[in-house]
Design a protein around this motif. Structure first.
Motif, PDB file in Angstrom:
ATOM      1  N   LYS A   1       0.830  -1.214   0.000  1.00 49.33           N
ATOM      2  CA  LYS A   1       0.000   0.000   0.000  1.00 49.33           C
ATOM      3  C   LYS A   1       0.859   1.256   0.000  1.00 49.33           C
ATOM      4  O   LYS A   1       0.621   2.184  -0.802  1.00 49.33           O
ATOM      5  N   TYR A   2       1.848   1.292   0.860  1.00 54.10           N
ATOM      6  CA  TYR A   2       2.650   2.507   0.973  1.00 54.10           C
ATOM      7  C   TYR A   2       3.617   2.661  -0.204  1.00 54.10           C
ATOM      8  O   TYR A   2       3.950   3.788  -0.590  1.00 54.10           O
ATOM      9  N   THR A   3       4.050   1.563  -0.779  1.00 49.73           N
ATOM     10  CA  THR A   3       4.866   1.659  -1.994  1.00 49.73           C
ATOM     11  C   THR A   3       4.075   2.331  -3.106  1.00 49.73           C
ATOM     12  O   THR A   3       4.600   3.190  -3.833  1.00 49.73           O
ATOM     13  N   ALA A   4       2.808   1.953  -3.258  1.00 51.23           N
ATOM     14  CA  ALA A   4       1.960   2.554  -4.283  1.00 51.23           C
ATOM     15  C   ALA A   4       1.784   4.047  -4.042  1.00 51.23           C
ATOM     16  O   ALA A   4       1.768   4.849  -4.997  1.00 51.23           O
ATOM     17  N   THR A   5       1.683   4.454  -2.779  1.00 53.58           N
ATOM     18  CA  THR A   5       1.516   5.873  -2.471  1.00 53.58           C
ATOM     19  C   THR A   5       2.773   6.659  -2.798  1.00 53.58           C
ATOM     20  O   THR A   5       2.697   7.771  -3.339  1.00 53.58           O
ATOM     21  N   VAL A   6       3.939   6.094  -2.488  1.00 54.30           N
ATOM     22  CA  VAL A   6       5.194   6.784  -2.825  1.00 54.30           C
ATOM     23  C   VAL A   6       5.275   7.018  -4.332  1.00 54.30           C
ATOM     24  O   VAL A   6       5.728   8.074  -4.792  1.00 54.30           O
ATOM     25  N   LYS A   7       4.810   6.075  -5.124  1.00 54.38           N
ATOM     26  CA  LYS A   7       4.895   6.157  -6.584  1.00 54.38           C
ATOM     27  C   LYS A   7       3.799   7.023  -7.192  1.00 54.38           C
ATOM     28  O   LYS A   7       3.859   7.346  -8.376  1.00 54.38           O
ATOM     29  N   ASP A   8       2.809   7.396  -6.395  1.00 61.29           N
ATOM     30  CA  ASP A   8       1.662   8.139  -6.902  1.00 61.29           C
ATOM     31  C   ASP A   8       1.986   9.628  -6.979  1.00 61.29           C
ATOM     32  O   ASP A   8       2.022  10.323  -5.963  1.00 61.29           O
ATOM     33  N   ALA A   9       2.190  10.126  -8.198  1.00 61.59           N
ATOM     34  CA  ALA A   9       2.544  11.532  -8.375  1.00 61.59           C
ATOM     35  C   ALA A   9       1.412  12.464  -7.972  1.00 61.59           C
ATOM     36  O   ALA A   9       1.639  13.663  -7.738  1.00 61.59           O
ATOM     37  N   ASN A  10       0.195  11.939  -7.879  1.00 61.69           N
ATOM     38  CA  ASN A  10      -0.942  12.774  -7.500  1.00 61.69           C
ATOM     39  C   ASN A  10      -1.170  12.816  -5.990  1.00 61.69           C
ATOM     40  O   ASN A  10      -2.016  13.582  -5.513  1.00 61.69           O
ATOM     41  N   ALA A  11      -0.455  11.989  -5.238  1.00 65.48           N
ATOM     42  CA  ALA A  11      -0.588  11.995  -3.779  1.00 65.48           C
ATOM     43  C   ALA A  11       0.046  13.261  -3.208  1.00 65.48           C
ATOM     44  O   ALA A  11       0.993  13.822  -3.779  1.00 65.48           O
ATOM     45  N   SER A  12      -0.466  13.721  -2.091  1.00 66.44           N
ATOM     46  CA  SER A  12       0.093  14.914  -1.463  1.00 66.44           C
ATOM     47  C   SER A  12       1.496  14.629  -0.932  1.00 66.44           C
ATOM     48  O   SER A  12       1.872  13.470  -0.714  1.00 66.44           O
ATOM     49  N   LEU A  13       2.253  15.682  -0.712  1.00 62.85           N
ATOM     50  CA  LEU A  13       3.593  15.521  -0.166  1.00 62.85           C
ATOM     51  C   LEU A  13       3.534  14.865   1.198  1.00 62.85           C
ATOM     52  O   LEU A  13       4.334  13.967   1.509  1.00 62.85           O
ATOM     53  N   ALA A  14       2.576  15.270   2.041  1.00 61.01           N
ATOM     54  CA  ALA A  14       2.461  14.682   3.378  1.00 61.01           C
ATOM     55  C   ALA A  14       2.172  13.185   3.291  1.00 61.01           C
ATOM     56  O   ALA A  14       2.727  12.393   4.067  1.00 61.01           O
ATOM     57  N   ALA A  15       1.314  12.779   2.360  1.00 58.23           N
ATOM     58  CA  ALA A  15       1.001  11.359   2.203  1.00 58.23           C
ATOM     59  C   ALA A  15       2.213  10.580   1.721  1.00 58.23           C
ATOM     60  O   ALA A  15       2.465   9.452   2.177  1.00 58.23           O
TER      61      ALA A  15
ATOM     62  N   ARG B   1      18.956  -4.602   1.368  1.00 58.52           N
ATOM     63  CA  ARG B   1      17.653  -4.826   0.721  1.00 58.52           C
ATOM     64  C   ARG B   1      16.804  -3.568   0.705  1.00 58.52           C
ATOM     65  O   ARG B   1      16.077  -3.328  -0.263  1.00 58.52           O
ATOM     66  N   LEU B   2      16.890  -2.773   1.757  1.00 58.61           N
ATOM     67  CA  LEU B   2      16.173  -1.510   1.758  1.00 58.61           C
ATOM     68  C   LEU B   2      16.700  -0.605   0.649  1.00 58.61           C
ATOM     69  O   LEU B   2      15.916   0.023  -0.085  1.00 58.61           O
ATOM     70  N   ALA B   3      18.014  -0.531   0.504  1.00 62.68           N
ATOM     71  CA  ALA B   3      18.599   0.281  -0.560  1.00 62.68           C
ATOM     72  C   ALA B   3      18.154  -0.222  -1.928  1.00 62.68           C
ATOM     73  O   ALA B   3      17.768   0.569  -2.805  1.00 62.68           O
ATOM     74  N   ALA B   4      18.184  -1.535  -2.137  1.00 60.34           N
ATOM     75  CA  ALA B   4      17.781  -2.098  -3.417  1.00 60.34           C
ATOM     76  C   ALA B   4      16.307  -1.826  -3.706  1.00 60.34           C
ATOM     77  O   ALA B   4      15.926  -1.490  -4.841  1.00 60.34           O
ATOM     78  N   TYR B   5      15.472  -1.962  -2.665  1.00 59.88           N
ATOM     79  CA  TYR B   5      14.043  -1.719  -2.839  1.00 59.88           C
ATOM     80  C   TYR B   5      13.787  -0.253  -3.234  1.00 59.88           C
ATOM     81  O   TYR B   5      13.011   0.021  -4.146  1.00 59.88           O
ATOM     82  N   LEU B   6      14.453   0.659  -2.544  1.00 59.99           N
ATOM     83  CA  LEU B   6      14.266   2.075  -2.856  1.00 59.99           C
ATOM     84  C   LEU B   6      14.842   2.432  -4.215  1.00 59.99           C
ATOM     85  O   LEU B   6      14.241   3.222  -4.962  1.00 59.99           O
ATOM     86  N   ASN B   7      15.998   1.880  -4.558  1.00 59.53           N
ATOM     87  CA  ASN B   7      16.564   2.134  -5.884  1.00 59.53           C
ATOM     88  C   ASN B   7      15.594   1.689  -6.976  1.00 59.53           C
ATOM     89  O   ASN B   7      15.384   2.397  -7.975  1.00 59.53           O
ATOM     90  N   ASN B   8      14.998   0.512  -6.802  1.00 61.26           N
ATOM     91  CA  ASN B   8      14.055   0.002  -7.789  1.00 61.26           C
ATOM     92  C   ASN B   8      12.772   0.836  -7.816  1.00 61.26           C
ATOM     93  O   ASN B   8      12.219   1.121  -8.878  1.00 61.26           O
ATOM     94  N   LEU B   9      12.309   1.213  -6.625  1.00 56.83           N
ATOM     95  CA  LEU B   9      11.057   1.978  -6.534  1.00 56.83           C
ATOM     96  C   LEU B   9      11.187   3.316  -7.281  1.00 56.83           C
ATOM     97  O   LEU B   9      10.300   3.689  -8.070  1.00 56.83           O
ATOM     98  N   PHE B  10      12.289   4.009  -7.062  1.00 52.99           N
ATOM     99  CA  PHE B  10      12.429   5.333  -7.671  1.00 52.99           C
ATOM    100  C   PHE B  10      12.957   5.276  -9.095  1.00 52.99           C
ATOM    101  O   PHE B  10      12.946   6.297  -9.794  1.00 52.99           O
ATOM    102  N   ALA B  11      13.380   4.115  -9.546  1.00 54.23           N
ATOM    103  CA  ALA B  11      13.788   3.972 -10.939  1.00 54.23           C
ATOM    104  C   ALA B  11      12.587   3.753 -11.852  1.00 54.23           C
ATOM    105  O   ALA B  11      12.683   3.939 -13.066  1.00 54.23           O
ATOM    106  N   GLU B  12      11.458   3.337 -11.256  1.00 53.57           N
ATOM    107  CA  GLU B  12      10.260   3.044 -12.053  1.00 53.57           C
ATOM    108  C   GLU B  12       9.599   4.339 -12.551  1.00 53.57           C
ATOM    109  O   GLU B  12       9.416   5.251 -11.779  1.00 53.57           O
TER     110      GLU B  12
END
Length: 268
Positions: free
Chosen positions: A108-122, A257-268
């Motif tokens: 759920k929270y991964t999807a929110t991080v990737k959501d460009a329409n979500a607020s900055l606070a979210a 693993r946290l670094a790899a997960y974040l690298n992949n998340l923000f590369a998408e």
């Protein structure tokens, strides 16, 4: 097959507990290792969400906020720190409980991080949860067996002081080292090889859980030879000697693993 939904819910309810994985120092160690292994582009994108807040600083925010009296923090968010997998089962067989758990919250929270329409606070809240949850899942007793609240009801002495098994793993062994989180992260990060990076970064959450289960079942003190004895098991230097390498490994793996997960998340 998945176990019935009501049984899964009951099992998870037994696991819920107020403790926080690793405690502040352990979370910061993992976060610091992760930060040192992020891509430059990922660091820039994270700074766009968290500003000057480091990964180590963000690591403890979901635990800190559990003192907030709102219903989300008191009733809903505690479910996001744990997974319950009874002995002899896998997460795929158990499935998530209706109220959610660390795995469903991570998605759920991964999807929110990737959501460009979500607020900055979210997106800030979501990113802090992603960081924290991945770290939680590498503390073996946060993948509980459903019988003892992740070791919280297992009363022991640690260095002659009364505590419980969960706290021993969250904080007691780590705090006994008398190291700052940056010192410990530096020591551990320097020992991570290129082969470790490749192997650990390739692992998926199902493997993280399986590893925690495999470690978890060996953490419990041997039962007393005298069933009538009221003396608590005494965990001392021999217990630390036997299990500190496992703590070091899980902090290292969690960071990579946290670094790899974040690298992949923000590369998408």
């Amino acid at each position: 097959m998945r176990i019935p939904l009501l049984l899964a819910s009951a099992v998870f309810a037994l696991q819920s507990a107020p403790a926080s994985a690793w405690g502040p120092t352990g979370h910061r160690v993992t976060g610091e290792i992760a930060e040192r292994n992020l891509d430059a582009d990922t660091k820039a994108k994270i700074a766009g969400i968290l500003g000057p807040e480091s990964i180590a600083e963000a690591s403890n925010w979901p635990d800190f906020m559990r003192s907030d009296e709102s219903s989300f923090w008191q009733d809903e968010s505690p479910n996001y720190h744990y997974v319950t997998i009874p002995e002899g089962m896998t997460y795929a067989e158990v499935g998530p409980p209706p109220q959610g758990d660390a795995i469903t919250a991570l998605a759920k929270y991964t999807a929110t991080v990737k959501d460009a329409n979500a607020s900055l606070a979210a997106r800030q809240e979501a990113l802090r949860f992603v960081i924290h949850i991945i770290e939680d899942l590498h503390q073996p007793l946060h993948v509980g067996n459903g019988r003892d609240l992740g070791g919280n009801t297992v009363k022991v002495n640690f260095m002659d002081e009364p505590t419980n098994l969960h706290s021993v793993w969250d904080e007691d062994i780590i705090n006994a080292e008398l190291l700052s989180y940056s010192e410990w992260a530096d020591w551990l990060n320097r020992r991570i090889t290129a082969e470790d990076h490749i192997a650990w970064a390739a692992a998926k959450p199902a493997q993280w859980l399986a590893e925690s289960v495999a470690i978890r079942d060996g953490l419990y003190p041997a039962p007393s030879e005298d069933p009538s004895s009221s003396e608590l098991p005494d965990l001392s230097y021999d217990y630390v000697y036997a299990h500190k390498p496992q703590i070091d490994l899980r902090l290292q793996q969690g960071g990579i693993r946290l670094a790899a997960y974040l690298n992949n998340l923000f590369a998408e």
